[in-house]
Design an enzyme around this catalytic site. Structure first.
Site, PDB file in Angstrom:
ATOM      1  N   HIS A 153     -18.503 -10.724  -7.160  1.00 45.29           N
ATOM      2  CA  HIS A 153     -18.677 -12.180  -7.113  1.00 45.29           C
ATOM      3  C   HIS A 153     -20.097 -12.563  -6.696  1.00 45.29           C
ATOM      4  CE1 HIS A 153     -14.524 -13.222  -7.986  1.00 45.29           C
ATOM      5  NE2 HIS A 153     -14.134 -12.286  -7.129  1.00 45.29           N
ATOM      6  N   GLU A 208     -12.056  -7.851  -5.740  1.00 48.55           N
ATOM      7  CA  GLU A 208     -12.329  -7.946  -7.178  1.00 48.55           C
ATOM      8  C   GLU A 208     -13.744  -7.490  -7.546  1.00 48.55           C
ATOM      9  OE1 GLU A 208      -9.290 -11.645  -8.175  1.00 48.55           O
ATOM     10  OE2 GLU A 208     -11.365 -12.092  -7.661  1.00 48.55           O
ATOM     11  N   ASP A 257     -20.516 -17.531  -4.739  1.00 49.27           N
ATOM     12  CA  ASP A 257     -19.698 -16.848  -5.744  1.00 49.27           C
ATOM     13  C   ASP A 257     -20.496 -16.747  -7.038  1.00 49.27           C
ATOM     14  OD1 ASP A 257     -17.283 -15.896  -7.287  1.00 49.27           O
ATOM     15  OD2 ASP A 257     -16.307 -16.480  -5.427  1.00 49.27           O
TER      16      ASP A 257
END
Length: 545
Positions: free
Chosen positions: A268, A332, A198
């Protein structure tokens, strides 16, 4: 006086050893489908059994027998040797494969005729029967541990029974990852979703890209509080070696748990960009992220080297993890950089990606990116799993969707099912285990991300509600909870956030909805919590009194 005291202790010990205690299959978690008395059979004294027999010279069944022997000793102090076979006249625990059973993970336990049989259609089913037997045992040393004459049977409702663990935001030791797997095994789960990269840390080595761990595994400092602008000024990080990952994979396999690795992309990815800035749209400089959240800098799909990087990384991932599925994230991923990146805009033009009013050209660019990655994974004989943003990426129907956005869950499930995708339910409400379990004052609870997912809400959750069509329901293949670790900084806090909500989750994964009863579950949970205490695990006791 000392002699008198020791004599009194000896009397108390002998009294405990002489006490008759009974196994209780009616009070285990998850509740079996059926517990019925065996007509004409007599109880079996565990202490009179001579061995555990595994029936056939099979590596999996030998291991099952050894697990059972260790569990019995942990619970009762009784040591039972294991052997391949035994005479019909010898009282024993018999492990066997029953070819008449059809459910691969179902089990049957039958007690009587001086012996105990634990059977399944597969060694995995036998293992789950062993877990049920383990949880039914009293946690006491006694000369008379009695197993009642019953037949116990169960088949799980869902084939995918998962638990997620994020080791990117905070890093956890190999020993604790193994303990996490042990907790899953106790609760009869079969899939460990391991989030290993991440923005805040890259946790595994890739031979072709050594800077991923040299640079990407370490952040210079970590934000204090909820992005308050204050930092601890402490370098933080870590990663697992290739051999450690192989060891963890083996450890999970021995407990019939598949590890699905997640390499989240194209968002990410700031830890990777810090190591290899040429993979981003701007060229950097980037840093391993010290804050929590969603960030504009993501992989650049306009560059061919980005796809070479992804293919190289996934090749090494697939060499380490034998799972059928590889998780590629997909959530995201902001379009901010793509909108002004010349390479991305050229890719959009070259591929003829045109917005349609609902989705921008940059939205479609993520679809292009995802489909290229998917084709590569498929070329290696694997399949992808991703978060529910993948629904809009026009991926192949073989891709499985993890439905996490509880605020639009029904709509996403319907859309995914209509396109032929299987679905795993993992909604933020109530299956994000980094959320609070109690409404107590902030002074009486750990500092967490927020939200509220109490034990009762986890238990009450229904992944396939009545108003879904039969077709949509048929695509829901499993349920999972997630533990994200932005605010989970210690092993004890990770345990506390998981326990006992994992017990409610496993009952949700195993039981048909009409058999669920929360008050009865709370009563059965008490004995399971005794096991947590035996192993020294930290748990939340809110609502258990």
């Amino acid at each position: 006086m000392r002699i008198l005291f020791l004599s009194l202790l000896s009397v108390l010990f002998m009294s405990a050893k002489a006490q008759t205690v009974e196994a209780d299959f009616d009070n285990i978690v998850p509740l079996p489908d059926a517990v019925t008395q065996v007509a004409g059979a007599q109880p079996v004294n565990l202490n009179k059994l001579e061995c555990i027999c595994y029936g056939v010279n099979d590596e999996l069944m030998i291991r099952n027998a050894r697990f059972l022997s260790a569990y019995i000793e942990e619970m009762t102090g009784e040591k039972l040797p294991v052997q391949i076979d035994c005479s019909r006249n010898i009282p024993a625990i018999l492990l066997g494969i029953n070819k008449k059973m059809t459910a691969p993970e179902g089990y049957v336990i039958e007690v009587g005729k001086k012996s105990i049989r634990i059977e399944g259609a597969t060694p995995k089913g036998v293992f789950y029967g062993i877990q049920a037997f383990r949880k039914a045992l009293p946690q006491v040393s006694s000369d008379r541990v009695v197993i009642p004459p019953v037949r116990v049977s169960a088949t799980p409702r869902f084939g995918y029974r998962g638990l997620h663990f994020d080791v990117s935001r905070h890093f956890f030791s190999v020993d604790f990852v193994k303990q996490y797997i042990d907790m899953m095994a106790l609760h009869q789960m079969n899939t460990f979703h391991w989030h290993i990269t991440d923005d805040q840390g890259w946790r595994f080595p890739v031979a072709k890209y050594p800077r991923l761990t040299e640079v990407g595994a370490w952040r210079d400092e970590t934000v204090i509080g909820r992005n308050a602008g204050l930092y601890d000024h402490q370098r933080y990080g870590g990663f697992y070696t290739t051999e450690q990952i192989r060891d963890i994979v083996r450890y999970a396999q021995e407990r019939y748990i598949t590890i699905i690795p997640e390499i989240d992309m194209p968002g990410h990815m700031e830890a990777a960009l810090a190591a290899y800035p040429e993979l981003g749209c701007t060229g950097g400089p980037y840093e391993v992220e010290k804050n929590w959240g969603v960030f504009d800098d993501v992989l650049c799909p306009g560059k061919e080297q980005t796809f070479q990087f992804i293919c190289d990384v996934l090749d090494e991932v697939m060499a380490l993890f034998p799972s059928e599925y590889i998780h590629i994230g997909g959530d995201e991923s902001p379009r901010t950089r793509w909108k002004v990146c010349p390479q991305c805009q050229k890719r959009i033009s070259d591929e003829g990606l045109q917005g349609d009013g609902k989705r921008s050209a940059e939205d479609l660019l993520q679809g292009y990116f995802t489909r290229r990655v998917e084709k590569f994974v498929q070329s290696r004989g694997r399949k992808i799993i991703g978060w529910d943003e993948l629904i809009d990426c026009n991926v192949d129907a073989s891709a499985t969707i993890m439905n996490w956005r509880s605020w639009q869950s029904k709509e996403d499930v319907i859309r995914a099912a209509e396109r032929g995708h299987d679905i795993i339910k993992v909604p933020t409400d109530p299956l994000y285990f980094d959320y609070y379990q109690t409404h107590d004052s902030v002074w009486n609870r750990p500092f967490l991300i927020g939200g509220f997912c109490p034990l009762e809400n986890v238990y009450a959750y229904e992944p396939a509600p009545a108003d879904l069509s039969p077709e949509a329901k048929s695509h829901i293949i499993g349920v999972q909870a997630n533990l994200w670790t932005e605010y989970i900084v210690t092993e004890e806090l990770a345990e506390y956030q998981i326990l006992p909500r994992i017990a409610a989750l496993c009952e949700l994964q195993w039981l048909q909805p009409e058999k669920k009863n929360y008050q009865a579950f709370l009563r059965r949970l008490r004995h399971l919590i005794d096991l947590y205490c035996l192993y020294g695990w930290t748990y939340c006791d809110a609502g258990l009194q």
